[in-house]
Design a protein around this motif. Structure first.
Motif, PDB file in Angstrom:
ATOM      1  N   ILE A   1      -1.067  -3.775  -7.888  1.00  0.00           N
ATOM      2  CA  ILE A   1      -0.314  -3.809  -6.586  1.00  0.00           C
ATOM      3  C   ILE A   1      -1.189  -3.637  -5.599  1.00  0.00           C
ATOM      4  CG2 ILE A   1       1.792  -2.897  -5.481  1.00  0.00           C
ATOM      5  CD1 ILE A   1       3.068  -2.718  -7.939  1.00  0.00           C
ATOM      6  N   GLY A   2      -1.934  -2.305  -5.581  1.00  0.00           N
ATOM      7  CA  GLY A   2      -2.725  -1.963  -4.564  1.00  0.00           C
ATOM      8  C   GLY A   2      -3.686  -2.985  -4.252  1.00  0.00           C
ATOM      9  N   LEU A   3      -4.548  -3.529  -5.417  1.00  0.00           N
ATOM     10  CA  LEU A   3      -5.441  -4.546  -4.959  1.00  0.00           C
ATOM     11  C   LEU A   3      -4.935  -5.755  -4.353  1.00  0.00           C
ATOM     12  CD1 LEU A   3      -8.230  -5.644  -5.577  1.00  0.00           C
ATOM     13  CD2 LEU A   3      -7.596  -6.561  -7.711  1.00  0.00           C
ATOM     14  N   ALA A   4      -3.808  -6.388  -4.856  1.00  0.00           N
ATOM     15  CA  ALA A   4      -3.209  -7.392  -4.058  1.00  0.00           C
ATOM     16  C   ALA A   4      -2.880  -7.116  -2.608  1.00  0.00           C
ATOM     17  CB  ALA A   4      -1.938  -8.025  -4.972  1.00  0.00           C
ATOM     18  N   SER A   5      -2.324  -5.983  -2.505  1.00  0.00           N
ATOM     19  CA  SER A   5      -1.741  -5.588  -1.230  1.00  0.00           C
ATOM     20  C   SER A   5      -2.973  -5.330  -0.190  1.00  0.00           C
ATOM     21  CB  SER A   5      -1.013  -4.210  -1.318  1.00  0.00           C
ATOM     22  OG  SER A   5       0.090  -4.376  -2.043  1.00  0.00           O
ATOM     23  N   SER A   6      -3.883  -4.841  -0.722  1.00  0.00           N
ATOM     24  CA  SER A   6      -5.081  -4.485   0.344  1.00  0.00           C
ATOM     25  C   SER A   6      -5.828  -5.839   0.550  1.00  0.00           C
ATOM     26  CB  SER A   6      -6.175  -3.730  -0.376  1.00  0.00           C
ATOM     27  OG  SER A   6      -6.627  -4.399  -1.522  1.00  0.00           O
ATOM     28  N   LEU A   7      -5.777  -6.847  -0.263  1.00  0.00           N
ATOM     29  CA  LEU A   7      -6.285  -8.327   0.197  1.00  0.00           C
ATOM     30  C   LEU A   7      -5.437  -8.978   1.125  1.00  0.00           C
ATOM     31  CD1 LEU A   7      -7.751  -9.459  -3.380  1.00  0.00           C
ATOM     32  CD2 LEU A   7      -9.177  -8.417  -1.579  1.00  0.00           C
ATOM     33  N   ILE A   8      -4.283  -8.837   0.705  1.00  0.00           N
ATOM     34  CA  ILE A   8      -3.400  -9.700   1.763  1.00  0.00           C
ATOM     35  C   ILE A   8      -3.441  -8.945   3.014  1.00  0.00           C
ATOM     36  CG2 ILE A   8      -0.919  -9.795   1.926  1.00  0.00           C
ATOM     37  CD1 ILE A   8      -0.355 -10.204  -0.776  1.00  0.00           C
ATOM     38  N   SER A   9      -3.514  -7.518   3.191  1.00  0.00           N
ATOM     39  CA  SER A   9      -3.681  -6.929   4.546  1.00  0.00           C
ATOM     40  C   SER A   9      -4.866  -7.582   5.045  1.00  0.00           C
ATOM     41  CB  SER A   9      -3.475  -5.452   4.410  1.00  0.00           C
ATOM     42  OG  SER A   9      -3.679  -4.932   5.505  1.00  0.00           O
ATOM     43  N   MET A  10      -6.119  -7.680   4.380  1.00  0.00           N
ATOM     44  CA  MET A  10      -7.211  -8.212   5.143  1.00  0.00           C
ATOM     45  C   MET A  10      -6.963  -9.455   5.500  1.00  0.00           C
ATOM     46  SD  MET A  10      -9.950  -6.224   2.572  1.00  0.00           S
ATOM     47  CE  MET A  10     -11.326  -6.799   3.313  1.00  0.00           C
ATOM     48  N   LEU A  11      -6.313 -10.319   4.733  1.00  0.00           N
ATOM     49  CA  LEU A  11      -6.107 -11.712   5.063  1.00  0.00           C
ATOM     50  C   LEU A  11      -5.221 -11.875   6.295  1.00  0.00           C
ATOM     51  CD1 LEU A  11      -6.613 -14.658   4.792  1.00  0.00           C
ATOM     52  CD2 LEU A  11      -4.390 -14.355   2.762  1.00  0.00           C
ATOM     53  N   GLY A  12      -4.391 -11.037   6.473  1.00  0.00           N
ATOM     54  CA  GLY A  12      -3.281 -11.294   7.587  1.00  0.00           C
ATOM     55  C   GLY A  12      -4.169 -10.687   8.916  1.00  0.00           C
ATOM     56  N   GLY A  13      -4.769  -9.566   8.867  1.00  0.00           N
ATOM     57  CA  GLY A  13      -5.655  -9.175   9.819  1.00  0.00           C
ATOM     58  C   GLY A  13      -6.807 -10.266  10.265  1.00  0.00           C
TER      59      GLY A  13
ATOM     60  N   ASN B   1       0.798  -1.245  -0.104  1.00  0.00           N
ATOM     61  CA  ASN B   1      -0.089  -0.165   0.143  1.00  0.00           C
ATOM     62  C   ASN B   1       0.787   1.343   0.101  1.00  0.00           C
ATOM     63  OD1 ASN B   1      -2.648  -1.464  -0.059  1.00  0.00           O
ATOM     64  ND2 ASN B   1      -2.621  -1.460   2.207  1.00  0.00           N
ATOM     65  N   LEU B   2       2.124   1.071   0.788  1.00  0.00           N
ATOM     66  CA  LEU B   2       2.661   2.333   0.679  1.00  0.00           C
ATOM     67  C   LEU B   2       3.591   2.565  -0.683  1.00  0.00           C
ATOM     68  CD1 LEU B   2       4.251   4.500   2.126  1.00  0.00           C
ATOM     69  CD2 LEU B   2       6.201   2.958   2.698  1.00  0.00           C
ATOM     70  N   VAL B   3       3.910   1.516  -1.351  1.00  0.00           N
ATOM     71  CA  VAL B   3       4.195   1.835  -2.540  1.00  0.00           C
ATOM     72  C   VAL B   3       3.125   2.128  -3.678  1.00  0.00           C
ATOM     73  CG1 VAL B   3       5.203   0.295  -4.726  1.00  0.00           C
ATOM     74  CG2 VAL B   3       6.164   0.088  -2.710  1.00  0.00           C
ATOM     75  N   THR B   4       2.137   1.649  -3.548  1.00  0.00           N
ATOM     76  CA  THR B   4       0.981   2.110  -4.401  1.00  0.00           C
ATOM     77  C   THR B   4       0.478   3.722  -3.930  1.00  0.00           C
ATOM     78  OG1 THR B   4       0.037  -0.083  -4.365  1.00  0.00           O
ATOM     79  CG2 THR B   4      -1.473   1.729  -4.866  1.00  0.00           C
TER      80      THR B   4
END
Length: 267
Positions: free
Chosen positions: A167-179, A21-24
């Motif tokens: 990148i943002g789509l993948a990062s947001s989904l990964i962040s939600m999965l980790g949470g 998300n930071l890179v995006t």
């Protein structure tokens, strides 16, 4: 052990989502100029992002210019800026809380359920950060697709989806999965702490030193039915803890030796 593994996996997924998300947020590759129709000149490519607009020439020159006024930007771009910044800040706070609440750290050691609740709170913040980052990405994707297929928009004003959107789509989904993993590990740890049972079966008493507990110990000796040389199948019961059943045999009486089974337990 399973909850600790879930916590570690959720932490690293949340960290990876925060970096994505930071890179995006920083890079300008949200929209890339489309070379279609009369706009087939590929010597110049235009990229647009949240903070700047860049031009890449075939000679290798790369020039970027930041937006002069923030208030002059469209409302959707201003909202996208705010949501992405809030998402990154929430992810950083979630990483700090997860470092305090995970089982593999010594912070908040001995505080009981507070440590697991801190880990669960970090998981909720990761979920919120991923959801906030998903909103501007989905909205920008919708706008780009609608503009690209609009027949009245000239070809020079059409853009394609940039790399930052993927990148943002993948990062947001990964962040939600980790949470979600952090929240599940917190719930499993609390449930396991409340309903944990000691293993090992029934605690059979050893010896006869439990007369004051009020429990009766029963010992049964069964003769082997295959032994035909004996006088017959006998069953001898001795019960300790009862005052009236100890006078059935004399003090010098011996238990007859027989091959069989010795079963002890509670009654």
């Amino acid at each position: 052990m399973a909850s600790a593994a879930l916590e570690l996996m959720g932490f690293f997924l949340g960290l990876l989502g925060m970096l994505g998300n930071l890179v995006t947020t920083v890079l300008p590759y949200w929209q890339i100029s489309a070379h279609i129709g009369s706009n087939i000149v590929t010597a110049v490519a235009t990229m647009r992002g949240l903070w700047m607009e860049c031009v890449y020439q075939s000679t290798g020159a790369f020039q970027c210019e930041t937006y002069n006024s923030m208030l002059a930007l469209p409302a959707d771009m201003q909202a996208s800026r705010a949501l992405m910044v809030i998402s990154v800040v929430l992810s950083i706070l979630a990483i700090a809380l997860a470092s305090l609440g995970m089982q593999c750290t010594v912070c908040l050691e001995g505080s009981g359920a507070i440590k697991s609740r801190v880990a669960g709170a970090s998981g909720g913040m990761f979920l919120a950060a991923g959801f906030l980052a998903l909103i501007p990405i989905a909205w920008t994707t919708h706008e780009v697709v609608q503009t690209f297929y609009h027949p009245t928009v000239p070809s020079s004003m059409k853009y394609e989806l940039g790399e930052c959107l993927y990148i943002g789509l993948a990062s947001s989904l990964i962040s939600m999965l980790g949470g979600g993993m952090l929240c599940v590990s917190c719930c499993e740890e609390q449930n396991g702490g409340r309903g944990r049972r000691p293993g090992g079966g029934y605690p059979y008493p050893v010896g006869g030193g439990m007369s004051g507990t009020g429990l009766r110990t029963m010992s049964q000796n069964y003769r082997n039915p295959t032994n035909t040389a004996s006088r017959g199948q006998t069953l001898i019961r001795t019960t300790s803890g009862s005052s009236g059943s100890t006078a059935q045999r004399g003090p010098g009486a011996k238990r007859p030796a027989a091959a069989g089974y010795d079963i002890t337990g509670y009654v």
